[in-house]
Structures are given as C-alpha cells and as structure tokens.
Motif scaffolding. Structure first.
Motif, PDB file in Angstrom:
ATOM      1  N   ARG A 106      12.280  -2.432 -46.890  1.00  0.00           N
ATOM      2  CA  ARG A 106      11.898  -3.827 -47.035  1.00  0.00           C
ATOM      3  C   ARG A 106      10.368  -3.899 -47.067  1.00  0.00           C
ATOM      4  N   ASN A 107       9.857  -4.592 -48.082  1.00  0.00           N
ATOM      5  CA  ASN A 107       8.408  -4.743 -48.238  1.00  0.00           C
ATOM      6  C   ASN A 107       7.700  -3.396 -48.296  1.00  0.00           C
ATOM      7  N   GLY A 108       8.363  -2.395 -48.901  1.00  0.00           N
ATOM      8  CA  GLY A 108       7.750  -1.090 -49.057  1.00  0.00           C
ATOM      9  C   GLY A 108       7.748  -0.242 -47.804  1.00  0.00           C
ATOM     10  N   ARG A 109       8.512  -0.645 -46.749  1.00  0.00           N
ATOM     11  CA  ARG A 109       8.541   0.124 -45.499  1.00  0.00           C
ATOM     12  C   ARG A 109       9.998   0.448 -45.160  1.00  0.00           C
ATOM     13  N   TYR A 110      10.190   1.627 -44.540  1.00  0.00           N
ATOM     14  CA  TYR A 110      11.535   2.060 -44.175  1.00  0.00           C
ATOM     15  C   TYR A 110      12.020   1.277 -42.959  1.00  0.00           C
ATOM     16  N   VAL A 111      13.250   0.753 -43.032  1.00  0.00           N
ATOM     17  CA  VAL A 111      13.849  -0.028 -41.939  1.00  0.00           C
ATOM     18  C   VAL A 111      15.314   0.370 -41.801  1.00  0.00           C
ATOM     19  N   ILE A 112      15.929  -0.096 -40.677  1.00  0.00           N
ATOM     20  CA  ILE A 112      17.365   0.105 -40.474  1.00  0.00           C
ATOM     21  C   ILE A 112      18.000  -1.245 -40.173  1.00  0.00           C
ATOM     22  N   PRO A 113      19.257  -1.474 -40.600  1.00  0.00           N
ATOM     23  CA  PRO A 113      19.917  -2.772 -40.376  1.00  0.00           C
ATOM     24  C   PRO A 113      20.485  -2.868 -38.949  1.00  0.00           C
ATOM     25  N   VAL A 114      20.051  -3.890 -38.211  1.00  0.00           N
ATOM     26  CA  VAL A 114      20.479  -4.079 -36.813  1.00  0.00           C
ATOM     27  C   VAL A 114      21.227  -5.400 -36.720  1.00  0.00           C
ATOM     28  N   LYS A 115      22.278  -5.386 -35.888  1.00  0.00           N
ATOM     29  CA  LYS A 115      23.026  -6.628 -35.670  1.00  0.00           C
ATOM     30  C   LYS A 115      22.111  -7.665 -35.042  1.00  0.00           C
ATOM     31  N   ALA A 116      22.212  -8.892 -35.503  1.00  0.00           N
ATOM     32  CA  ALA A 116      21.299  -9.948 -35.050  1.00  0.00           C
ATOM     33  C   ALA A 116      21.380 -10.167 -33.543  1.00  0.00           C
ATOM     34  N   GLU A 117      22.574 -10.047 -32.992  1.00  0.00           N
ATOM     35  CA  GLU A 117      22.718 -10.286 -31.546  1.00  0.00           C
ATOM     36  C   GLU A 117      22.142  -9.148 -30.703  1.00  0.00           C
ATOM     37  N   CYS A 118      21.811  -8.028 -31.333  1.00  0.00           N
ATOM     38  CA  CYS A 118      21.288  -6.869 -30.598  1.00  0.00           C
ATOM     39  C   CYS A 118      19.816  -6.626 -30.889  1.00  0.00           C
ATOM     40  N   ASN A 140      17.139  -7.466 -29.493  1.00  0.00           N
ATOM     41  CA  ASN A 140      16.261  -7.181 -28.366  1.00  0.00           C
ATOM     42  C   ASN A 140      16.479  -5.786 -27.795  1.00  0.00           C
ATOM     43  N   GLU A 141      17.474  -5.089 -28.283  1.00  0.00           N
ATOM     44  CA  GLU A 141      17.785  -3.771 -27.753  1.00  0.00           C
ATOM     45  C   GLU A 141      17.007  -2.679 -28.489  1.00  0.00           C
ATOM     46  N   MET A 142      16.270  -3.026 -29.527  1.00  0.00           N
ATOM     47  CA  MET A 142      15.467  -2.040 -30.243  1.00  0.00           C
ATOM     48  C   MET A 142      14.050  -2.577 -30.434  1.00  0.00           C
ATOM     49  N   LYS A 143      13.073  -1.773 -30.018  1.00  0.00           N
ATOM     50  CA  LYS A 143      11.688  -2.162 -30.170  1.00  0.00           C
ATOM     51  C   LYS A 143      11.232  -1.839 -31.589  1.00  0.00           C
ATOM     52  N   GLY A 144      10.621  -2.801 -32.210  1.00  0.00           N
ATOM     53  CA  GLY A 144      10.149  -2.576 -33.563  1.00  0.00           C
ATOM     54  C   GLY A 144       9.740  -3.868 -34.235  1.00  0.00           C
ATOM     55  N   LEU A 145       9.392  -3.766 -35.513  1.00  0.00           N
ATOM     56  CA  LEU A 145       8.950  -4.914 -36.294  1.00  0.00           C
ATOM     57  C   LEU A 145      10.075  -5.390 -37.198  1.00  0.00           C
ATOM     58  N   ILE A 146      10.341  -6.702 -37.168  1.00  0.00           N
ATOM     59  CA  ILE A 146      11.375  -7.282 -38.022  1.00  0.00           C
ATOM     60  C   ILE A 146      10.741  -7.645 -39.376  1.00  0.00           C
ATOM     61  N   HIS A 147      11.323  -7.117 -40.430  1.00  0.00           N
ATOM     62  CA  HIS A 147      10.765  -7.356 -41.771  1.00  0.00           C
ATOM     63  C   HIS A 147      11.600  -8.317 -42.610  1.00  0.00           C
ATOM     64  N   ASP A 148      12.907  -8.456 -42.323  1.00  0.00           N
ATOM     65  CA  ASP A 148      13.743  -9.314 -43.159  1.00  0.00           C
ATOM     66  C   ASP A 148      15.033  -9.612 -42.439  1.00  0.00           C
ATOM     67  N   THR A 149      15.747 -10.626 -42.949  1.00  0.00           N
ATOM     68  CA  THR A 149      17.046 -11.022 -42.406  1.00  0.00           C
ATOM     69  C   THR A 149      18.011 -11.165 -43.563  1.00  0.00           C
ATOM     70  N   SER A 150      19.267 -10.829 -43.344  1.00  0.00           N
ATOM     71  CA  SER A 150      20.267 -10.973 -44.411  1.00  0.00           C
ATOM     72  C   SER A 150      20.526 -12.438 -44.683  1.00  0.00           C
ATOM     73  N   SER A 151      21.121 -12.723 -45.825  1.00  0.00           N
ATOM     74  CA  SER A 151      21.390 -14.115 -46.202  1.00  0.00           C
ATOM     75  C   SER A 151      22.342 -14.798 -45.234  1.00  0.00           C
ATOM     76  N   SER A 152      23.242 -14.028 -44.609  1.00  0.00           N
ATOM     77  CA  SER A 152      24.183 -14.618 -43.636  1.00  0.00           C
ATOM     78  C   SER A 152      23.572 -14.747 -42.257  1.00  0.00           C
ATOM     79  N   GLY A 153      22.444 -14.072 -42.015  1.00  0.00           N
ATOM     80  CA  GLY A 153      21.813 -14.109 -40.702  1.00  0.00           C
ATOM     81  C   GLY A 153      22.423 -13.134 -39.715  1.00  0.00           C
ATOM     82  N   ALA A 154      23.442 -12.402 -40.128  1.00  0.00           N
ATOM     83  CA  ALA A 154      24.110 -11.489 -39.194  1.00  0.00           C
ATOM     84  C   ALA A 154      23.366 -10.173 -39.047  1.00  0.00           C
ATOM     85  N   THR A 155      22.421  -9.889 -39.962  1.00  0.00           N
ATOM     86  CA  THR A 155      21.732  -8.605 -39.934  1.00  0.00           C
ATOM     87  C   THR A 155      20.238  -8.838 -40.038  1.00  0.00           C
ATOM     88  N   ILE A 156      19.499  -8.091 -39.202  1.00  0.00           N
ATOM     89  CA  ILE A 156      18.047  -8.083 -39.311  1.00  0.00           C
ATOM     90  C   ILE A 156      17.610  -6.663 -39.626  1.00  0.00           C
TER      91      ILE A 156
END
Length: 794
Positions: A191-203, A205-221
C-alpha cells in the motif's frame, strides 16, 4: 492553379493515391502518397518514372527491402537538441530508424545486381550502430530499462532486490508466527509503495505499526509493522535513486541523439522516400503497369490501355492516339458505350505519368508532358445556385477557356448538350475551334451529327466511336478511331420491343440528309469491320507463317550441326581405324621377324605362343582406341552378383539398355550389344537389370547447376507462423530460410506470437541444430518483443 483539386477528383486521381497508400510500407510513405501531385517539369517526371522502374527491377531480383515500422523522429530530435529528456518510446523509435537504415544499406550491398538511380538514396543513409546498440541495450521496452544500462543502475537494483527479500522474510515471520491469528489473510501486500500485512480491524491494537489503508468493508486494516518501517524507508530511498539513475540514463541517451539529430532526420527522410518509390513499384505490379515513354513532340499514344479502377476481369483494353496528323478527337456513339471512360482513362494516365507512376498499358505507349489538364465531365447542376445541366457545363467551360494554352489537354464530355441541338452544336464547334487555336490537345464526346461532319471536313480533327453490338444490345467498349459512331436509337428500341409502326413513323421524321449520312456511317462501319476481320486473319496467317519459318530454320540448323558433328566423328574414327590397322600390321610384322629369329635359334614353339598372345593384346588395345569406352562415375551402384553372358544391363554412359555378349575378362572389360551397336565397356559402367527394377536414366538426372532459382518479388524479411503447429511451422521455416539465403538476407523475423510459448520452443529446438543459422534471439522492442524470433543467417 494547375492540376486543380477538381480535375484530380473528376479524373479519380485521388483513388489512385489511395491505392498507392495501401502499397506503402511506412507511415511516412503513406502520407507522401496522399499528397502526391503531378509535375509539369520533364526532368522531374523522368526522374520519378526511373525511380519507380528501378524499384520494380530491384523487387524482381531481391524482393521488398526491410523497411520495418519506421516513425517520424523529427520532433524527438528537435526536443533532444533543445536539451529535453526523450521518452523511452521516442528513443526506441530512433533505434528503429537506425536499424532500418542499416538493413537498407545491407539490402543494396549484398549481391548488388545492377546500378540504379535509387543508389543515391541508399548511399545517403547513415547507419549508426553504436547509438542503435546503446539504445536497444539500455531500453528493453517502453516501461523497462535494462540493468546493463549502467553499473550504478545494476547496483541499485541489486540492493532493491536484497531489501525486498529482507522485508518479505521479516513479514513472513509475522504470517507464520504468533500474529497469524490476528491476520485477515496470510499474505504480504503493498500500500502506497510500502509492504504491509492485512490485520483484522478488531485486533489493530495487538500489532505495533503504521496503518496505511482500510478495506472497503472496514473489516481489514493494512499495517506496516515497526520491524520493517526502517527497511521500507531504505527501499523507498533506493527506488528514488533508481528513478534518478534512469533519468540520468535517458538524458545521456538524449544527448547522444542530439549529437546525431541531423543524420537521424536525413535517415528518416531518405527511408521515407525509398519506401515511397517501392510503394510505386508495388502499385505497378498490382496494376500490371509499365513505364510509358515520354514523347518530345505534342503527341500521345496509349496501347492496350486499361482503366486501373475497373475490375481486371471486366476491363476492355483500348487504343488511343492524338497528335501528329490530328490534335482533336471527336468520340460519338450510344450512351453507356464507354466514351466517358475513354476520356477519363486518357486524363488519368496523363496525371499518373506526370506523378511518376506506371500506367496499365503496353510499354510502347507514349505520353507528352502537359502543363494543365482541363476537364468538363459530369453533370454538376445545382438547385441552390440555379444552375441547369447546360449552365453547369458552361461555367466549367468558361473557366477552361481562361486557362487553356498550347501545353494543355482539354477533355469535354457531351459538349454542347442540355440546350437546343442546333445552337448546342454550333457552340461545340466554336469551343473546339478556340481550343485548337490556342494549340491545345482536345478530346470531346457528343451525339451531334454536326460535330461528326465537322470532324470529317476539318483537317487536324478526327472522328472516333465506341463500338456497340446491336444484336446483344451491349457495348464492346472498343474505341474505333477514324469512324464516327451511331446512336443506334432505332435498332435499340426495336430490340427492346417498341412496335415497328412507331419506329417506321419515326424514320419518316428523319431528314433525308441525316438518313443518308447515317447510311454512309453504317457502310463505313461495315467496311471497317470487314477490314478488321481481314487484318486479324492476315495477322494470324502471318504469325503462323513466322512460327513455321522459325521452326523450320531451327530444325535445319540443328540437323546441319548434327550432320557436321557426325561427319567429324566419322572422319576421326576412320583416321583412328587406319592408324590402328597400321599399328597392328607393324606389330605383327615385327613379331614374325622375331619368330623367324627364334626358329633359327631352335625356340619356335615357345616364341609362337608368346607372339600369339602379344598380337591379341595389341589388337585389343588398338580396338579400344577405335571404340573407346566413355566412363561415367557410378560410385554408389554395386552389382548384386557377377555378370554373365546373356545378362540384360543398363549402359550408364550412353543411357541405353543392352545384352552381354561375353563373360567379363579379368581386366573388367566386356563386349555389350545395345540395339545394332556393339561396344566394349567396363563393369563399372554397367547396371544389372533385374525384374521389378527401375533404372534411373542419366538424362533424367539434373545437376544442381542446371537449376535456376529466382527470388519472388514479394519475398520479405519476415514470415508469419501464428496458428501453425510445431511441425507445420518448421516445414514453412525450412523452405523460407532457403529462400532468404538465396536472396542474401542476413537477418529474418519468425513471427510465432507469445501465447503459451509452445510454438517458439518447438522452433528453437530446430534452430539450435540448423547449420544455416549463425545465431538467433527473442525480438526486442520495435521488432515484436517476445512474439518474434530474430534469426541471423550465415
């Protein structure tokens, strides 16, 4: 304006230009074809015609040159001179121009058959292999710069690959480790030219990092873990360096183009001009055209002229002559008889010739150069401008009379039509007289009897007619010069079913003079037809006689030559026989003398036996001199068994079958009878004839030197194999490579398409073992990329 747009369109010269554009191998040549204009300068016309003829001759011998997809690079060169950075597309187009220039130079130099006026254009081409290779080595396609473009770029890309691998390995630990439960999917994305991993929206806070995008349904960040932030930053820096290095490479290549900009522009112009010349040659092939002769006097002669826009299967060749004894031709005859087509053919051929194009007529045709072609053809009546048929014709004629001069060709269709016949005929005669006083050539069509009479009575004016077959109600479209035509209105009406009494009543209303004139025309037509038949019969008999005379002379010469050969052979054989007999007698006398001495010495019996053997040997040697054996190499054939007396054999050197008259002796010599001929030959010159065995006659074999190979004029430097299977494709390629080597093409393209790659792989298996091939590779940008294979021939 000379050769106005109206004239060109009326004579349908624009359609000829469109046909020429279809023959053009490059976009620049297509543009030249659309802008083609006739010239009135005789030097320019002769140069254009010679270029077309020489291009056609080269196509006959070497096929069409390899022009490639050349684009106009003038704008790109101008931008490079101003210091701008050229795009990859522009640079690749420049490389293609250089590649085409090099290919055209090779085309002429390899096995140059003869000198041509096109040599000057070929010699103006300036290949630049250094710049061409530098561009093609640096740029693989419009969106791909090669690592080999510079050492710095190769190093930066190596670091980018290492950084990518490190980031992916780190993120892989997240996917496979304890964080896998909070991931929406077990994958790494960007996303935006940087490597990311898809995390469940409700989780989140369990991973430290920078949020770059959200899915259209909002279920994935999409989260960039802190462990890879620094590595991603390093990757972005490297990517920025890569972009700057690519810009530096493109600027450097643009500077190279700037230095060579003038030669590149000249290359494009010369390639375009050559492509146009070969387009003219291709059009000549399609029309079955030939170069007309340019006459120095004011005359033209078209032999078996065929209008190029009429179907070849339907067009009727015509013969037209103007000039010399007459400068004006009045064509009469029924409607739809071909009068207008004849007139358009003449005008169109004049424009084509003065444009440097071949015309579909016989080579003995000749045309003079006109400064202007003035036409009044067709009905241009206009309601808006209140113009009737007659008025529209008069408007055109007024314009023609303002421009006509001694170097003009005037064409009038239905001159004086659309008004009172008496006044119309008078106007027509006056207009023709004015045109003739100006010194112009003139051709006019009409139905007026007054114009027929005018042509009969006036020196320098000739009648002509388009032949019409009344029995079939169809025109033959043949132009008959010297004979005025008839409208055939009564005959056509009767044939179509008009009652006889109406036709008879109509004939009563025809004046006596007119009826007498028509009868004279009818008698002239009958006399002409009879004369034509007699002429055709005379020509046929003459042709048969000439053929018989030629064949007889050839036969006499052949028989005389054979007789001389036989006399010479018999003389030599007689001489050999005399010499052989003399040698044999001398030898026998010598042996007798020797035997006499042996008798005196008491060794008579022994010496007689030796003498007998020696005499036989000497006689046989002399016989071989008189009847020598002409050997032919028969190295591949081995006798299946020993020959014996009575065997049927094939004698190789004389190409005949024979019978063995004796068993072969120890020296391998044997006497054979072939018909009435008896000859002595060697066993190596014989083949045993057994049942169900066919002997290949030596006369049926042809040496490689007996075959003459010519190159198809349509041979090109590429072959399209798409849609063929592997074996079918190789059969086509195998034959194509032979033709390419005969044509001295150093390089060819095999078009197999991209697809699954199966066809390419099958071809490459054969190419690796083919001795005709020096090297082969996949195509570069501008050559067809992965859809073609470039083959270099030895």
């Amino acid at each position: 304006m000379k050769f106005s747009e109206k004239t060109r369109n009326t004579l349908e010269f624009d359609k000829i230009c469109a046909m020429l554009a279809e023959c053009a191998p490059t976009e620049g040549a297509k543009t030249m074809a659309g802008l083609l204009m006739p010239s009135s300068d005789i030097t320019s016309v002769l140069r254009r015609l010679r270029r077309t003829s020489d291009a056609k001759r080269l196509c006959d011998v070497k096929g069409m040159p390899p022009f490639g997809s050349v684009k106009d690079v003038s704008a790109a060169c101008e931008r490079a001179v101003k210091g701008a950075m050229l795009t990859t597309r522009e640079l690749l187009e420049i490389a293609q121009v250089l590649r085409s220039a090099r290919g055209l130079v090779d085309y002429l130099k390899n096995n140059k058959p003869f000198e041509t006026v096109l040599d000057e254009l070929f010699e103006r081409l300036l290949p630049n292999r250094f710049l061409e290779d530098k561009i093609t080595r640096s740029i693989l396609s419009e969106d791909m710069i090669a690592d080999e473009a510079s050492r710095e770029l190769a190093e930066i890309r190596r670091k980018i690959r290492d950084a990518n691998n490190r980031i992916k390995e780190t993120l892989q630990h997240y996917i496979n480790g304890s964080y896998s439960k909070i991931l929406q999917d077990n994958l790494v994305t960007m996303r935006n030219g940087r490597y990311v991993i898809p995390v469940k929206a409700e989780c989140k806070n369990e991973m430290k990092g920078l949020i770059h995008d959200t899915s259209s349904s909002g279920a994935t960040i999409f989260v960039e873990p802190m462990a890879v932030v620094e590595a991603n930053n390093e990757l972005r820096v490297l990517q920025s360096k890569e972009e700057h290095e690519i810009e530096r490479i493109l600027f450097a290549l643009s500077a190279e183009v700037s230095a060579a900009s003038e030669s590149l522009r000249l290359n494009y112009l010369n390639i375009t001009e050559l492509a146009f010349c070969f387009a003219c040659a291709e059009l000549s092939y399609r029309m079955n055209g030939s170069e007309p002769q340019i006459s120095g006097d004011r005359s033209l002669r078209l032999v078996r002229a065929r209008h190029p826009l009429i179907d070849k299967k339907r067009v009727v060749p015509i013969h037209i002559e103007i000039g010399g004894e007459y400068d004006t031709l009045i064509i009469t005859g029924p409607n739809t008889g071909g009068k207008t087509v004849t007139m358009k053919t003449l005008g169109l051929f004049a424009l084509m010739t003065q444009s440097g194009l071949h015309i579909p007529a016989e080579p003995e045709s000749s045309i003079c150069i006109f400064d202007n072609v003035l036409v009044d053809i067709g009905d241009e009546q206009s309601i808006e401008q209140s113009l009737s048929t007659f008025s529209s014709h008069m408007v055109n004629i007024v314009g023609i009379m303002e421009k006509v001069d001694a170097r003009s060709l005037c064409l009038f269709d239905e001159l004086g039509a659309g008004t009172d016949p008496v006044e119309g005929a008078a106007l027509a005669v006056a207009i023709i007289e004015s045109v003739r006083r100006a010194g112009a050539m003139c051709m006019a069509t009409t139905h007026y009897t007054e114009l027929k009479t005018y042509a009969l009575d006036t020196p320098g004016v000739q009648n002509a007619s388009c032949e019409f077959d009344v029995s079939t109600l169809k025109p033959t479209y043949r132009l008959m010069i010297g004979t005025p035509g008839k409208s055939n209105a009564f005959a056509i009406s009767a044939k179509l079913g008009l009652p006889e009494e109406i036709i008879a009543l109509a004939k009563e209303h025809v004046s006596t003079d007119h009826r007498r004139f028509e009868e004279v025309i009818e008698q002239l037509e009958a006399s002409r037809l009879e004369a034509d038949r007699n002429r055709e019969e005379t020509a046929r008999i003459k042709a048969e006689y000439e053929k018989m005379r030629t064949d007889a002379e050839k036969e006499i010469k052949t028989r005389f030559f054979r007789a001389q050969q036989e006399v010479e052979q018999n003389r030599k054989k007689a001489q050999q026989m005399l010499e052989s007999a003399k040698a044999s007698s001398d030898f026998i006398f010598a042996q007798l003398e020797k035997a006499k001495k042996a008798q005196e010495a008491g060794r008579l019996a022994e010496e007689l036996e030796q003498t007998r053997r020696a005499v036989r040997l000497a006689i046989r040697e002399n016989e071989d001199k008189v009847n020598p054996v002409e050997e032919k190499k028969n190295e591949r054939y081995v006798l299946p068994r020993d020959l014996k007396k009575g065997d049927k054999v094939y004698i190789v050197n004389i190409d005949k079958e024979g019978i063995l008259l004796e068993t072969p002796d120890k020296s391998g010599s044997v006497m054979v009878q072939a018909g009435i001929l008896k000859t002595r030959t060697k066993l190596s010159n014989l083949q045993l004839i057994e049942e169900k065995t066919q002997v290949i006659s030596g006369k049926q074999k042809k040496a490689a030197s007996d075959f003459h190979v010519e190159v198809d004029r349509n041979f090109r430097d590429e072959i399209d194999l798409r849609g063929l299977l592997g074996d079918e494709a190789w059969l086509a390629v195998d034959k194509y490579l032979d033709e390419a080597m005969i044509a001295n093409f150093p390089r060819v393209r095999l078009i197999h398409g991209k697809g699954t790659g199966a066809l390419k792989n099958a071809l490459w298996q054969h190419l690796r073992t083919d001795r005709r091939i020096a090297s082969f590779r996949i195509g570069k940008y501008g050559e067809g990329d992965g859809g073609v294979t470039i083959v270099e021939l030895k």
